[in-house]
Design an enzyme around this catalytic site. Structure first.
Site, short mmCIF file in Angstrom:
data_model
loop_
_atom_site.label_atom_id
_atom_site.label_comp_id
_atom_site.label_asym_id
_atom_site.label_seq_id
_atom_site.Cartn_x
_atom_site.Cartn_y
_atom_site.Cartn_z
N SER A 46 -61.86 -27.23 -12.94
CA SER A 46 -61.31 -26.15 -12.97
C SER A 46 -59.17 -26.39 -13.54
O SER A 46 -58.37 -25.08 -14.02
CB SER A 46 -61.04 -26.25 -11.83
N ASN A 76 -59.36 -29.02 0.71
CA ASN A 76 -59.18 -27.10 0.89
C ASN A 76 -58.41 -26.59 1.38
O ASN A 76 -57.75 -25.75 1.39
CB ASN A 76 -60.99 -27.38 1.93
N THR A 114 -50.31 20.02 -15.61
CA THR A 114 -50.89 19.96 -15.23
C THR A 114 -51.97 20.74 -15.24
O THR A 114 -52.08 21.36 -16.54
CB THR A 114 -50.82 21.30 -13.28
N HIS A 115 -53.13 19.60 -15.48
CA HIS A 115 -54.09 19.62 -16.64
C HIS A 115 -54.53 19.73 -17.83
O HIS A 115 -54.79 20.37 -18.61
CB HIS A 115 -54.81 21.47 -15.75
N SER A 158 -50.30 -0.15 -40.09
CA SER A 158 -51.93 0.34 -40.05
C SER A 158 -51.71 -1.02 -41.15
O SER A 158 -51.21 -0.62 -42.49
CB SER A 158 -51.65 1.73 -40.51
N LYS A 194 -48.23 4.92 -40.46
CA LYS A 194 -48.43 5.01 -39.81
C LYS A 194 -48.18 4.59 -38.99
O LYS A 194 -47.15 3.12 -38.86
CB LYS A 194 -50.16 4.29 -38.80
N GLU A 222 -50.54 2.11 -25.82
CA GLU A 222 -51.51 1.89 -25.39
C GLU A 222 -52.58 0.76 -25.13
O GLU A 222 -53.45 0.85 -23.60
CB GLU A 222 -52.66 2.48 -26.71
N LYS A 256 -58.94 -17.96 -8.80
CA LYS A 256 -57.73 -18.61 -9.80
C LYS A 256 -57.79 -17.61 -11.25
O LYS A 256 -56.55 -17.15 -11.12
CB LYS A 256 -57.57 -20.43 -10.35
#
Lengths: 490, 490, 490, 490
Positions: free
Chosen positions: C31, C118, C163-164, C285, C291, C298, C333
């Site tokens: 690990s 441990n 809303t919506h 882009s 762009k 995002e 982890k």
């Protein structure tokens, strides 16, 4: 439920038991509240099993006849909604067997010969999943067909294509709709693959180690329309792969619909205004009198959560289970039913909503005017004139930055001035910045050239029809179903 | 990484940009730390693209030759670990293109002609996934083959079969191993289906709307070994279905291995003692000198978590995204790589561990002595004597309860006394409660009859070999790979 | 890594082992590739442990001094990037102990007295999580503070509330920003609760059952800044609750940021145009020169997927594990580190991006003109005139439907005509359909009244400062850290 | 449901609507099938709202009296199971309001004044969650109390402690039970923290932007027993944090129970034989007469899957939603209800099952005999004699390996021979390898020293009682509930 949870039990396995079952135990153990959904499959499976037992000489013909007749009345009652489901009888299997015993007496006790609840539930789930996946394939085919038809009607309607939710290059409404149809056909492919894989009979695997009685597994498989039998009894009762596979397909399918849902929410907003959803697919507000909320489109998006959650539920339940059957596996049914029910509802509502959606040509065209959707085309023209693409890209990008700073566009500036700034011919620029020409220039497989979109729409309609045909083939009743329906003798 | 995150950028799209990129933005945007894994596929894809551009007359032959030669040196450097990856160059695509420009100058700028990062990453991922899934199929075939071989060697070793972790009925070690092999072959089936479905070329889809340049999509598809081309440009750059499908297969595959892991943990415990894992597969304790911990078996179980988590990661990232490409989709790679890497490691370690595991005959036999594993067989005998199964079941269950209360077993009580209590013939009982006879009585498809298990093991070896052959076929290099390797000219 | 995976092992637990470890086993077991992140905490924990051992007379003072000095040099090397991590030495604990042995010889062998890996890993993870959660609280405080400041500056800027995704009622930009700040403060509350709960020392729990040596658990707890000790040794080594709790908080936190990310994507689109993101937070882009993609917004959305996936990973890994430690828990982890790293990055980039975002007043005002955002206010006026709300709602809704059909608005129709149609006083209507008045009429706790928003912004700044202060308090170094830093003697 | 899905709608928001709602839309929109669970909370919230409206002079006193009286009869009908729920009326809120209108006429139309479904559902969910979490805390307290009591009774019963499912060191049954109790108390802590955080009133936030009517938010908050009001109207209707927080606590709680379930499955197996589960908590097999399956223990394990899945469902549904309310959020209820219902059932069944489980002293002692559970103690003795721990560890490990090869144990070999081989005093070895002495040597906080376990059990009983008291305090009825119950006037 016709009896209370804590009532004296009516268990079929109580022979060695001194103590009553704890009430909460009965509640948690009982699956009849949801596995009723398997009733039809359970009865069909029992008819096949009984018929095989008779043919093998294990079950007297008279008993067989009584069982088949009894099961027909049980199913008639279930269909009519007058069957008395009992929590004390735990699950759909015990409910049906006990009801059969109530009706025909001792022969009912012979039905479970050479069968365990473990292979019984395994076969029921495969039958259920087979017919449900076939339905899904049918819904997908219908949605793809609606998309094809709508794409055909809007093959020539230009609209902005987006990446990063920024206007990028022009496409057509039909082209966008067909993009979603492609995803649907892949979904159908996964469903059909899963159908092939699951279509083997586990009956005869017993609890985990088969049976010592002289059964004929091929016979039951054939009566149930399976293409063969499972090859290892431990695996047959421990295997829920087809459920996971179907639910993974459903999760991805739901994500596909969530993407359609998001686009409809965007396009139906005042800001985009690209689409009008008819009243039948929107709802109002209890407070705001002006609202027409695209609830269905939102739910397409939101319901993907539950299908993903259902998939997780089953994967977690199966994780780390030793073979063969463990009670944890009872937890497979509710997420399975919920995932496929949800997917099916969403597929249907998407098809109907898209069929009814009204695309707003004016708003689409207005959106094309702004932005610099044809900057790439301009760069391509420079490339045609032998400039390396990266240089052409930088040159056009610098011009765009300049125009943005001046709050103008290619169109407003005019082809002549643009040509001058880039040092190319005016005709080249004029061709490059006309949307309809730009679309027609994209004359290659997969591109938004309107004529090609039209042809792809027609092709999609045919591909959808093929999926539909395959879905129907899977829905054809097997011999045992025809016995139940009375079309065949027992 | 050869440069610091905050260093002056070396971006390939900076034409229209006035401000420097924010340092944290660069860190989050940069994917080169992990998408290096796509380097081989990116170069192979570029060779195919350049070759097509040349054949179409878009790229001069000399430039093509320079590009191919340059890409060969880039790949040689990457393979040798001496390529200087740069975070400022964001991703594997930009790193390779910029390195090419450093080496061959201006012609490098022509490579990106008629291509976008969107269709480029789409093709890279398909190539990567194709060869990785083929590897997975190979690992699965090997594990199935180890299971077959071990099953053959232990076809006749009786052991208790479990349901609910309670001893239920006798099976053999070989039968148990073959149960796991069945699950592996289904996993292989899903992998192979996914391979068929993903094997189409998205190249030529551009950023989202194809290109205006006269490219030949079939040509690149053919050079890359694809069976065809995608049919919609928006879909081609927005589609991550094959990743989800592969990861769903991986998640289920990992769950299968978790079940093997759980069984090995149980069987290697002092309480079961059914199997001894060689030192190579266990580890010691830093504190307890006597411990031999089955770490690998535990990890088989635990690592299913991350593969499920990876699947969830991608599904969530895709949920609700409008078409076509969105930056969110960059989040597809780490979970994809992690899921398949983890699955592959686990498949390999399972095969090696099972090949080396030593089954402990004595402990297995001792476990069969206790319990009432043959109670069902006794009940079956009563059924043969025409008793309804439910009655037989109750009768035997009551006898078992009586014997448990008296702390005795069928064996200790003796066949005669058991027969007497059940009211059947002593010979019937004697036959029913002998484990080896019981196994032989299960002479039907899928059951643990030792001879059948032997034959199934042989059949499994053949089925595994077929999967292996199909995996190898998918690994055959395509034309563009052979160009890179110098086996073919450019 | 300074040595190959397959190299001869350098294990610290190999006493009873005859065979070499399998190469893949070593890879999966190791690990150190990721648990290096615990190096600082491991060293701090060892210093506390060694100091306690000395004070208890278990460790000679000279050995203690050698250990502390040695650990300081180890840490100096790690910080400087010149520590040679070894896969063969498995994990961070073994690497550090072995390096210590290389440097100071035999006394290093006494450091692990009365300790197991441990309880060692348990204490390391608590120390790591404590300082990392404190950092998260700091990042949250900063984001809340940025939101407060930006809200203050835009307290009076009207914008449509949605809303919506439909325009619903007017709010102000400041009001929207403060809504997100509220969510951040709840996230901080969860982080601080988790910090309180995790702050107990598991050291002394040994492998699972404590130790027979006369250690002083309170002493190590105090040196490490814990408020107490765990009360059950089995639980102490099996417990990963604090990780799950922290990751659940992170998952919800990431979802909060995904909602901000979605809004920024929407608002930065050409269609909304509400906000301009500076170049530093967007990218270009490779294909489309025009762009400016809101990549960071995002990614805020997309990265929620991995944090949710990480949480699932750990929950699945823990599911069904018997006590106490199992190797599966090593899988805790990577998801932990990834989840908190991701959350931390996203919090920082959100704060910087929002601080730099430019709200576009003109576009916001234009959006308010359209729609019927004040329909509710009109209905409220009817209610004031004693009409039941449901009647008023229906009346206004019918009027809105009429105006939509005529493609007009309240504003265009004029207050007089609206008043006439509703049968109310013109002044009432005129007041109701003025946005600024409408905002001022919402003069109640939590509403978008500009003056109230201003005051809430000021209050938010203070609340954020309090979180920041608490975060800093948690970051104060404990005694063992000060020993490591040389501020305190050993 | 008293009406069919497709029936003519009875919508309360239909003012502006020309078309009928699509049948499938109605089905998907309708939440009354499950949000009935909120009926009590909805009525309580309405009573508080109506009372505030009256006190503010917005609602005539007579209307208020009619509303309160009407709501009392509605609740009486719901409680009696004679309320006619209607799908056409969509949700619990509309059903109750419409029923009220049926009973009291026009005044019912005034109840929704200054309220939206958005803040209404927000307050209902908080009230529901508050009482449900309080119940959960009560169930946890009961389970912790059962664990404490059982631990007290078995404080001195030695058993093997496990790591990696390998016998590691001795503990006692009481110690193991208390380990699980610790986890429960942490669960309780999370529940109580969540209760504090959620206990603020969103009422008055309207649809998203408050209201223009002169309401008193503090008044409704106080009537409903909230400690304050939410501070931002957009956040108040968009916030589902408390649901996620509660479900994350439930998911971890369910994982805790899955670990108990796994241990009970193991311990109840023939191989371990550590525990006997009474018949009330096991079930039989339909096929195998001898089986007593630990179904409840298995379900504890399996049901963790659905709670994790429910959590994922909600996180995915919320991901990427812009503010404020979106229909996607309707998807919050089913997973919420399912997660808490499941957790509550599992908590109760665990408590009852553990209270009834019979630990098998003989089997526990037998298990201690084998293995080398005291190897660490031997190593510790060498350390006491000044050997570095690592050297001692290697020495004992080598001896263990030797004994294993000879198939003997410390006990069989005898203290004298062991002492000789290690070169230490015989008395030291004799003390080290006696289990009861070994337990007593672990005389430190958190260790399995029997006397300490006893005292910890007593302390746990008190800690559990405190949780119980806090749970009860949260269940005390608020003023509005007392009005509904008729204990207070309206």
């Amino acid at each position: 439920m016709t009896d209370a949870v804590g009532k004296a039990p009516d268990r079929l396995w109580g022979g060695g038991y001194a103590e009553a079952t704890h009430p909460l135990v009965q509640k948690l153990n009982a699956s009849v509240g949801y596995d009723q959904a398997l009733a039809y499959d359970d009865i069909v499976g029992s008819i096949a099993h009984a018929t095989m037992l008779r043919d093998q000489g294990i079950l007297p013909a008279a008993d067989h006849a009584a069982i088949v007749a009894g099961l027909r009345t049980v199913w008639a009652d279930i269909q009519a909604g007058r069957f008395g489901w009992s929590v004390a009888r735990e699950d759909v299997h015990m409910n049906i067997e006990a009801a059969l015993r109530d009706r025909i007496g001792e022969p009912a006790g012979r039905l479970h010969t050479a069968r365990s609840r473990n292979d019984q539930v395994a076969v029921d789930e495969r039958l259920w999943l087979r017919r449900t996946l076939a339905q899904m394939a049918g819904y997908i085919a219908r949605l793809a067909s609606v998309l094809a038809e709508t794409a055909r009607a809007h093959a020539h309607w230009p609209m902005p294509g987006y990446t990063h939710l920024q206007r990028a290059q022009p496409v057509t409404v039909g082209h966008l709709l067909l993009a979603h149809a492609e995803a649907q056909l892949r979904d159908a492919g996964r469903v059909l693959d899963c159908l092939e894989r699951l279509n083997v009979s586990p009956l005869g695997s017993g609890a985990l180690a088969g049976t010592t009685l002289p059964i004929d597994r091929d016979k039951t498989a054939s009566l149930l329309g399976f293409s063969g039998t499972t090859r290892n009894s431990l695996d047959a009762v421990a295997d829920r792969d087809h459920l996971v596979e179907a639910m993974a397909a459903a999760a991805l399918g739901a994500v596909h619909l969530s993407r359609i849902g998001e686009e409809l929410c965007l396009f139906a907003s005042a800001e985009f205004g690209f689409v009008r959803l008819p009243d039948a697919f929107t709802t109002g507000s209890s407070l705001m009198p002006q609202k027409k909320n695209p609830d269905m489109a939102e739910l397409l998006r939101g319901k993907s959560g539950r299908v993903i959650g259902d998939l997780v539920t089953l994967l977690v339940a199966l994780k780390g289970l030793p073979l063969a059957y463990n009670k944890d596996m009872q937890e497979d049914k509710e997420p399975l039913f919920d995932a496929l029910q949800t997917w099916g509802d969403c597929l249907q509502v998407t098809a109907d909503m898209l069929a009814a959606a009204q695309w707003q040509k004016k708003a689409l065209l207005a959106a094309l005017d702004k932005g610099f959707l044809l900057a790439t085309d301009l760069a391509d023209e420079l490339v045609r004139a032998a400039m390396p693409f990266r240089t052409a890209h930088e040159k056009v990008a610098a011009l765009v930055a300049e125009l943005v700073a001046q709050n103008t566009t290619f169109g407003k500036l005019g082809a002549a001035r643009v040509a001058e700034k880039l040092g190319v011919d005016k005709a080249v620029v004029a061709g490059a910045i006309d949307v309809r020409k730009a679309l027609r220039r994209r004359d290659m497989a997969g591109a938004p050239h309107p004529g090609r979109v039209s042809r792809e729409a027609a092709a999609m309609a045919k591909r959808a029809a093929k999926v539909s045909a395959r879905a129907h083939a899977w829905l054809a009743p097997c011999a045992a179903e025809r016995v139940l329906a009375g079309e065949l003798g027992g």
